[in-house]
Write an enzyme that holds these catalytic residues in place. Sequence first.
Site, PDB file in Angstrom:
ATOM      1  N   ASP A 138      23.828 -10.888   5.320  1.00 29.02           N
ATOM      2  CA  ASP A 138      24.103 -11.710   4.139  1.00 29.02           C
ATOM      3  C   ASP A 138      25.595 -11.774   3.832  1.00 29.02           C
ATOM      4  OD1 ASP A 138      23.476 -13.180   1.664  1.00 29.02           O
ATOM      5  OD2 ASP A 138      24.138 -11.338   0.686  1.00 29.02           O
ATOM      6  N   MET A 194       8.023   4.651   5.776  1.00 28.76           N
ATOM      7  CA  MET A 194       8.219   3.276   5.309  1.00 28.76           C
ATOM      8  C   MET A 194       9.519   3.142   4.526  1.00 28.76           C
ATOM      9  SD  MET A 194       5.911   1.678   6.786  1.00 28.76           S
ATOM     10  CE  MET A 194       6.464   0.121   6.132  1.00 28.76           C
ATOM     11  N   MET A 205       0.797  -1.223   0.000  1.00 28.65           N
ATOM     12  CA  MET A 205       0.000   0.000   0.000  1.00 28.65           C
ATOM     13  C   MET A 205       0.834   1.280   0.000  1.00 28.65           C
ATOM     14  SD  MET A 205      -2.888  -1.199  -0.342  1.00 28.65           S
ATOM     15  CE  MET A 205      -3.534  -2.854  -0.227  1.00 28.65           C
ATOM     16  N   CYS A 206       2.147   1.158  -0.136  1.00 26.34           N
ATOM     17  CA  CYS A 206       3.001   2.341  -0.223  1.00 26.34           C
ATOM     18  C   CYS A 206       2.906   2.953  -1.617  1.00 26.34           C
ATOM     19  CB  CYS A 206       4.458   1.981   0.053  1.00 26.34           C
ATOM     20  SG  CYS A 206       4.834   1.835   1.781  1.00 26.34           S
TER      21      CYS A 206
END
Length: 163
Positions: free
Chosen positions: A131, A116, A75-76
């Site tokens: 990672d 966000m 929803m961004c």
Amino acid sequence: MSEFTHFNEQGRAKMVDISAKEETVRTAQAKTSIQVTKEVYEKMINHEIGKGDVLSVAQVAGVMAAKQTSQVIPMCHPISIKGVNIEFEWDVSDTNHYTLLISVTVKTKGSTGVEMEALTSASITALTVYDMCKAVDKGMIIGPTYLVEKTGGKSGDFLRNEI
């Protein structure tokens, strides 16, 4: 009216219409951390991680993540990022725990905020460190991840009290 604005009349998810919102300068700062072993810490600061310069790669990944947030958070809104700054600081005050502190600031001029984008950037930055270092140690701990502050927009400014 409900506090939740991402639902339509049928109770289904929707992307909020921001077309009537005023364009303002908006910023958001998010923080996270990743706790590593002494071995990982030493290899990172001495550039001995086999995949390359961990902080440089993580920084690029964080910038890319901020720009791609709308691709992974449904929803961004896609927005025009005006700036992303990622800073690193080591906390080695406890010799049993080596913690990389990650701070991300994102800026735009638009109709919706960049909270966000800052949170996504901080998360991806930490995940990239994981990672790149997981061959040395898989026990690294990420977090907490949180919004420190945001400025601009109709809802006004937000400043978190220390956590």
